[in-house]
Scaffold this active site. Structure first.
Site, PDB file in Angstrom:
ATOM      1  N   LYS A  43       0.817  -1.219   0.000  1.00  0.00           N
ATOM      2  CA  LYS A  43       0.000   0.000   0.000  1.00  0.00           C
ATOM      3  C   LYS A  43       0.849   1.266   0.000  1.00  0.00           C
ATOM      4  O   LYS A  43       0.625   2.182  -0.798  1.00  0.00           O
ATOM      5  CB  LYS A  43      -0.962  -0.002   1.198  1.00  0.00           C
ATOM      6  CG  LYS A  43      -1.967   1.145   1.173  1.00  0.00           C
ATOM      7  CD  LYS A  43      -1.705   2.212   2.215  1.00  0.00           C
ATOM      8  CE  LYS A  43      -2.537   3.449   1.995  1.00  0.00           C
ATOM      9  NZ  LYS A  43      -2.410   4.470   3.012  1.00  0.00           N
ATOM     10  N   ASP A  83      -6.026   0.167   0.914  1.00  0.00           N
ATOM     11  CA  ASP A  83      -6.232   0.660   2.288  1.00  0.00           C
ATOM     12  C   ASP A  83      -7.634   0.277   2.771  1.00  0.00           C
ATOM     13  O   ASP A  83      -8.367  -0.408   2.071  1.00  0.00           O
ATOM     14  CB  ASP A  83      -6.024   2.188   2.342  1.00  0.00           C
ATOM     15  CG  ASP A  83      -7.254   2.932   1.892  1.00  0.00           C
ATOM     16  OD1 ASP A  83      -7.878   2.490   0.900  1.00  0.00           O
ATOM     17  OD2 ASP A  83      -7.641   3.929   2.527  1.00  0.00           O
TER      18      ASP A  83
HETATM   19  N1  LIG Z   1      -6.170   4.266  -1.278  1.00  0.00           N
HETATM   20  C1  LIG Z   1      -5.793   5.421  -0.690  1.00  0.00           C
HETATM   21  N2  LIG Z   1      -5.365   5.394   0.583  1.00  0.00           N
HETATM   22  C2  LIG Z   1      -5.022   6.552   1.142  1.00  0.00           C
HETATM   23  N3  LIG Z   1      -4.547   6.814   2.389  1.00  0.00           N
HETATM   24  C3  LIG Z   1      -4.357   8.147   2.442  1.00  0.00           C
HETATM   25  O1  LIG Z   1      -3.872   8.784   3.511  1.00  0.00           O
HETATM   26  N4  LIG Z   1      -4.698   8.743   1.302  1.00  0.00           N
HETATM   27  C4  LIG Z   1      -5.110   7.764   0.450  1.00  0.00           C
HETATM   28  C5  LIG Z   1      -5.564   7.764  -0.897  1.00  0.00           C
HETATM   29  O2  LIG Z   1      -5.635   8.809  -1.591  1.00  0.00           O
HETATM   30  N5  LIG Z   1      -5.898   6.561  -1.416  1.00  0.00           N
END
Ligand SMILES: Nc1nc2[nH]c(O)nc2c(=O)[nH]1
Length: 263
Positions: free
Chosen positions: A164, A196
């Site tokens: 991620k 996420d």
């Molecule tokens: N998929 C995402 N996860 C995130 N975590 C975060 O802090 N920003 C993001 C995001 O834009 N996309």
């Protein structure tokens, strides 16, 4: 390399729902993703604020990569974390080591308070990689090599290429490059969606397939790279009233975006 490449796993999917998803995404297209990124996503504004206050393109881009690498296990919504980052480094631009700057920032952070020691160690591991770049090297990654950046970041940190924080760092690098270099470069199709909590929960409405492979295929079928699909979904899935207001103001296809969020 995972076994998934060799073993055909049969996942369950709600095909009717997936078809509607494909239709809406194809209708929205890359233009809508770009509008949401630049006019709706509060993270983009946080980066613009930092860029204006720092007045140093190279430091700005390096800080954005560093911040992405420690964007996990947050204690508030991501949007608030990126604004805290923007305000803090606008007032306290690091004079030397970025890892050292975070060892002052994180222990007092309101939105990223967990696992601080591990996050600072990650930044110490990242620092030689960041130090090896001048602004022209960063420009080359932006215009010619976001995929290469993903691979080299993963190698420097000993992480999976699809982890991620690695693919998320490329997403935020794309935002930072757009702000610093003043040109839009689409994300490569091969870069995976950041898996996420929001994206994971949303994916489960359609399938039990892992998000990375599911959205990789949806990306190919709709012509929208997974990182841009993330940009369409992630802000609206956060449920912020300000995001909704901006969506209605700037995106002519806002109703389709809300249909998507409510599938
Ligand atoms: N998929 C995402 N996860 C995130 N975590 C975060 O802090 N920003 C993001 C995001 O834009 N996309």
């Amino acid at each position: 390399m995972t076994l998934d490449r060799f073993i055909r796993v049969k996942y369950k999917a709600n095909e009717k729902k997936v078809e509607v998803l494909r239709e809406i995404l194809s209708e929205l297209g890359l233009d809508c993703a770009r509008t949401i990124e630049e006019r709706v996503d509060l993270q983009f504004d946080a980066l613009k604020n930092l860029h204006a206050n720092l007045g140093d393109d190279e430091l700005f881009i390096k800080l954005v990569i560093a911040n992405s690498i420690v964007s996990y296990q947050l204690t508030a919504k991501g949007e608030r974390w990126w604004w805290e980052f923007s305000r803090y480094f606008s007032e306290n631009p690091p004079a030397g080591s970025i890892a050292e700057a975070y060892s002052s920032f994180l222990p007092n952070s309101m939105t990223n308070r967990r696992l601080v020691a591990g996050k600072v160690r990650r930044l110490e591991r990242l620092e030689p990689f960041l130090d090896s770049f001048s602004l022209s090297g960063l420009r080359d990654y932006y215009f010619n090599g976001m995929e290469r950046l993903r691979d080299e970041l993963a190698k420097a940190l000993g992480s999976k290429r699809s982890a991620k924080t690695i693919v998320f760092a490329v997403k935020m690098f794309g935002y930072a490059g757009r702000i610093a270099f003043g040109e839009f470069v689409p994300y490569p199709m091969v870069i995976e969606i950041p898996d996420d909590v929001r994206i994971n929960a949303y994916t489960k409405r359609f399938t039990n397939e892992p998000p990375v492979s599911f959205w990789g295929r949806i990306g190919e079928e709709t012509g929208i790279p997974p990182l841009h699909i993330d940009s369409i979904l992630w802000p609206v899935l956060g449920g912020s009233a300000e995001v909704l207001r901006r969506l209605k103001e700037h995106c002519t296809k806002w109703e389709d975006v809300l249909r998507l969020a409510n599938l």
